[in-house]
Design a protein around this motif. Structure first.
Motif, short mmCIF file in Angstrom:
data_model
loop_
_atom_site.label_atom_id
_atom_site.label_comp_id
_atom_site.label_asym_id
_atom_site.label_seq_id
_atom_site.Cartn_x
_atom_site.Cartn_y
_atom_site.Cartn_z
N VAL A 142 48.55 1.98 92.85
CA VAL A 142 48.97 0.59 92.78
C VAL A 142 48.18 -0.21 93.82
O VAL A 142 48.36 -0.04 95.02
N ALA A 143 47.29 -1.06 93.34
CA ALA A 143 46.49 -1.93 94.21
C ALA A 143 47.07 -3.34 94.11
O ALA A 143 48.27 -3.54 94.31
N SER A 144 46.24 -4.32 93.78
CA SER A 144 46.67 -5.72 93.73
C SER A 144 45.51 -6.56 93.26
O SER A 144 44.34 -6.13 93.32
N GLN A 145 45.79 -7.78 92.80
CA GLN A 145 44.70 -8.72 92.55
C GLN A 145 44.00 -9.06 93.85
O GLN A 145 42.86 -9.53 93.85
N ASP A 181 43.12 11.66 84.49
CA ASP A 181 43.06 10.22 84.26
C ASP A 181 43.43 9.48 85.53
O ASP A 181 44.30 9.93 86.30
N VAL A 182 42.78 8.34 85.76
CA VAL A 182 43.08 7.50 86.91
C VAL A 182 43.31 6.09 86.42
O VAL A 182 42.51 5.55 85.65
N SER A 183 44.40 5.49 86.85
CA SER A 183 44.70 4.09 86.53
C SER A 183 44.86 3.32 87.83
O SER A 183 45.43 3.82 88.79
N CYS A 184 44.35 2.10 87.84
CA CYS A 184 44.47 1.23 89.01
C CYS A 184 45.27 -0.01 88.59
O CYS A 184 44.85 -0.76 87.71
N VAL A 185 46.41 -0.20 89.23
CA VAL A 185 47.32 -1.28 88.87
C VAL A 185 47.08 -2.47 89.78
O VAL A 185 47.13 -2.34 91.01
N MET A 186 46.82 -3.64 89.17
CA MET A 186 46.44 -4.82 89.95
C MET A 186 47.29 -6.03 89.56
O MET A 186 46.87 -6.86 88.75
N PRO A 187 48.50 -6.12 90.12
CA PRO A 187 49.36 -7.26 89.79
C PRO A 187 49.06 -8.48 90.65
O PRO A 187 48.45 -8.37 91.72
N VAL A 188 49.50 -9.64 90.18
CA VAL A 188 49.52 -10.84 91.01
C VAL A 188 50.74 -10.70 91.92
O VAL A 188 51.34 -9.63 92.00
N ASP A 210 59.75 -5.38 86.89
CA ASP A 210 59.81 -4.77 85.56
C ASP A 210 58.54 -5.03 84.75
O ASP A 210 58.18 -4.23 83.89
N ASP A 211 57.87 -6.16 85.01
CA ASP A 211 56.61 -6.46 84.31
C ASP A 211 55.55 -5.43 84.69
O ASP A 211 54.78 -4.95 83.84
N VAL A 212 55.50 -5.09 85.98
CA VAL A 212 54.53 -4.09 86.45
C VAL A 212 54.90 -2.72 85.90
O VAL A 212 54.03 -1.97 85.43
N ALA A 213 56.18 -2.39 85.96
CA ALA A 213 56.64 -1.10 85.46
C ALA A 213 56.28 -0.91 84.00
O ALA A 213 55.85 0.18 83.58
N ARG A 214 56.45 -1.96 83.21
CA ARG A 214 56.15 -1.90 81.77
C ARG A 214 54.68 -1.55 81.54
O ARG A 214 54.34 -0.73 80.66
N GLU A 215 53.79 -2.14 82.34
CA GLU A 215 52.36 -1.87 82.15
C GLU A 215 51.97 -0.48 82.66
O GLU A 215 51.05 0.15 82.12
N ASN A 226 41.89 -0.02 84.12
CA ASN A 226 42.30 -1.35 84.59
C ASN A 226 43.68 -1.71 84.05
O ASN A 226 43.88 -1.83 82.85
N VAL A 227 44.62 -1.89 84.97
CA VAL A 227 45.96 -2.31 84.59
C VAL A 227 46.25 -3.62 85.32
O VAL A 227 46.79 -3.65 86.42
N HIS A 228 45.83 -4.73 84.70
CA HIS A 228 46.07 -6.06 85.27
C HIS A 228 47.45 -6.54 84.84
O HIS A 228 47.84 -6.37 83.69
N VAL A 229 48.18 -7.13 85.78
CA VAL A 229 49.51 -7.65 85.47
C VAL A 229 49.65 -9.06 86.05
O VAL A 229 49.60 -9.22 87.27
N PRO A 230 49.78 -10.10 85.18
CA PRO A 230 49.75 -10.03 83.72
C PRO A 230 48.34 -9.73 83.22
O PRO A 230 47.37 -9.87 83.97
#
Length: 310
Positions: A142-145, A181-188, A210-215, A226-230
């Protein structure tokens, strides 16, 4: 070629910083999907409460992500209780907001230790175990924008999240042929304690955990990096990155991100106090009731017993 859809049911998922915020929301979402969830957190009391609330066999464990031995014990105990870990979600993180030269050195070190060192330790331990067992696995960082641009007021936080994005990109390429597999989560900005005092940016409102959890669940079901949220921030960010430096600065002023965090200074006292106590301490390792479903390393447990007798 798109990767095939993978079931969540029955997968063993370990989540760091799982007692609150994004970690808790993700644990809840995964439990609903039938995953077997273990949450690690330095706040073991809250972790226990969260595990009890989520039910479905969810377990809580003491975890200091900055301590390799603690992380190793966490993974060992989860595998002893659940079996081989299929997914590790490196979620634990803190953010201090202040002008760079006014930021306390201890605050900078805490962010580097938790946000970056903790992710490096967890990623290394998880990948090593997967390789040794000849198994596939999914690492979610879990990273960030804030890992894709620079925002005044959180310079050190941006540095840690840029590092997590780069680390994740390298690992995705390095271990793809090992089935990892590697995923990087980048929420606002997310509406959690960490986002306390931060207003909405122009065009981008704060999102919910919950928006981040859903992605995250979607990325586990159909792996992607790339897991951008939104999702809309991904294309917008790419366009901004194509602009010359002057254009990027004008875009920051247009969206208000040049002042977004600076304006939050002084409005986050409660969170800042808690984040300042994020190192391991007796207050975060209070004695647990008999029968609690929280696993502590022996050294911590003995220290608690000794403290309780004083």
């Amino acid at each position: 070629m798109a990767k095939e859809t993978r079931p969540i049911m029955g997968r063993v998922v370990a989540i760091t910083g799982g007692a609150r915020g994004i970690g808790k929301a993700t644990a809840r979402a995964l439990v609903r999907e039938g995953a077997r969830v273990a949450i690690g957190d330095i706040d073991v009391d809250l972790a226990r409460q969260t595990a009890e609330e989520l039910g479905s066999g969810t377990r809580a464990y003491y975890l200091d992500v900055t301590d390799r031995a603690s992380f190793e014990r966490f993974l060992d105990e989860v595998e002893r209780d659940f079996g081989t870990i299929d997914v590790l979600i490196n979620n634990a993180g803190i953010m201090h907001v202040n002008r760079f030269v006014e930021e306390d050195d201890a605050a900078a070190e805490r962010q580097i230790d938790i946000n970056l060192k903790g992710v490096i330790i967890g990623s290394k331990l998880f990948i090593r175990r997967a390789i040794e067992r000849g198994r596939s696995g999914h690492l979610v960082n879990v990273a960030s924008q804030a890992g894709k641009a620079g925002y005044p007021g959180i310079a050190t936080y941006c540095a840690t999240k840029h590092a997590v994005v780069g680390l994740s990109q390298a690992l995705a390429l390095e271990y793809e042929d090992r089935g990892i597999d590697v995923s990087c989560v980048m929420p606002v900005v997310v509406d959690t304690e960490l986002g306390q005092g931060i207003r909405d940016a122009r065009g981008f409102k704060k999102i919910k955990p919950d928006d981040v959890a859903r992605e995250i669940v979607a990325a586990l079901r159909r792996p992607r990096f790339n897991v951008h949220v939104p999702k809309s921030v991904g294309p917008v960010g790419k366009i901004i990155q194509l602009l010359p430096e002057r254009g990027q600065r004008l875009a920051a002023k247009l969206f208000g991100t040049d002042r977004l965090l600076l304006d939050a200074i002084g409005r986050r006292e409660e969170y800042e106090r808690r984040a300042a106590r994020s190192e391991p301490s007796r207050s975060g390792q209070s004695a647990l009731p008999a029968g609690s479903d929280v696993r502590l390393p022996e050294g911590v447990a003995e220290e608690q017993k000794s403290e309780a007798r004083r």
